[in-house]
Design a protein around this motif. Structure first.
Motif, PDB file in Angstrom:
ATOM      1  N   ASP A  89       0.846  -0.964   0.144  1.00 47.32           N
ATOM      2  CA  ASP A  89       0.472   0.610   0.048  1.00 47.32           C
ATOM      3  C   ASP A  89      -0.010   1.403   0.025  1.00 47.32           C
ATOM      4  N   THR A  90       1.887   0.715   0.272  1.00 39.97           N
ATOM      5  CA  THR A  90       3.201   2.517   0.321  1.00 39.97           C
ATOM      6  C   THR A  90       4.308   2.066  -0.307  1.00 39.97           C
ATOM      7  N   TYR A 112      -0.503   2.069  -9.745  1.00 43.10           N
ATOM      8  CA  TYR A 112      -0.850   1.045  -8.552  1.00 43.10           C
ATOM      9  C   TYR A 112      -1.839   1.586  -7.746  1.00 43.10           C
ATOM     10  N   SER A 115      -2.834   2.831  -3.913  1.00 37.69           N
ATOM     11  CA  SER A 115      -1.106   3.289  -2.943  1.00 37.69           C
ATOM     12  C   SER A 115      -0.447   4.790  -2.730  1.00 37.69           C
ATOM     13  N   ARG A 147      -4.727   6.588   1.777  1.00 36.08           N
ATOM     14  CA  ARG A 147      -4.282   5.039   0.381  1.00 36.08           C
ATOM     15  C   ARG A 147      -5.400   6.070  -0.601  1.00 36.08           C
TER      16      ARG A 147
END
Length: 154
Positions: A89-90, A112, A115, A147
């Motif tokens: 996610d990061t 993505y 993200s 996010r």
């Protein structure tokens, strides 16, 4: 006169602003203590070619983001492989590293879904500095953003 006003404005540079203070509990004996947060749902991939900087970043973020899953890789090929192998996610990179901003990895991360891309200058990251609550709160905030394909720069 202008110089005096400027100096007065920044006289208490080491003090935290009100928003940062909200993230701390006050302990009469110890002063301000960071609130414990759970980052167990976070999956963070770090790409840094320099081994010392990569290890420092991994150590600082592990300390700062309790419970988060962190993985640090040295090459763009490893980073691209990790995008294919796992869900993240990061993504953390150092845009001061030559070629990173135009890399295929950054192009993939920008597309993505859901993200966050965090661009840190990893050179000055050290644990003693990052254990100072006045400094860590601003770094931690980068990882508390909701996010949604966000890019953050520190």
């Amino acid at each position: 006169m202008l110089k005096e006003e400027f100096e007065d404005e920044f006289e208490n540079d080491d003090e935290m602003d009100e928003a940062a203070l909200e993230k701390f509990d006050e302990d009469p004996e110890e002063g301000f203590v960071p609130q414990v947060r759970d980052y167990s749902d976070r999956r963070i991939l770090i790409w840094e070619e320099d081994e010392a900087r990569r290890n420092a970043c991994l150590e600082v973020l592990s300390d700062l983001l309790m419970g988060a899953t962190l993985k640090a890789v040295a090459t763009e090929a490893e980073a691209l492989e990790q995008i294919e192998a796992d869900d993240w996610d990061t993504f953390v990179v150092d845009f001061y590293t030559e070629g990173v901003s135009e890399s295929d990895f950054i192009k993939r991360v920008n597309n993505y879904p859901g993200s966050i891309l965090v661009a840190l200058s990893m050179g000055p990251l050290t644990l003693p500095d990052e254990r100072d609550p006045a400094k860590t709160e601003y770094l931690r905030r980068l990882f508390d953003i909701e996010r949604s394909g966000t890019q953050l720069h520190a």
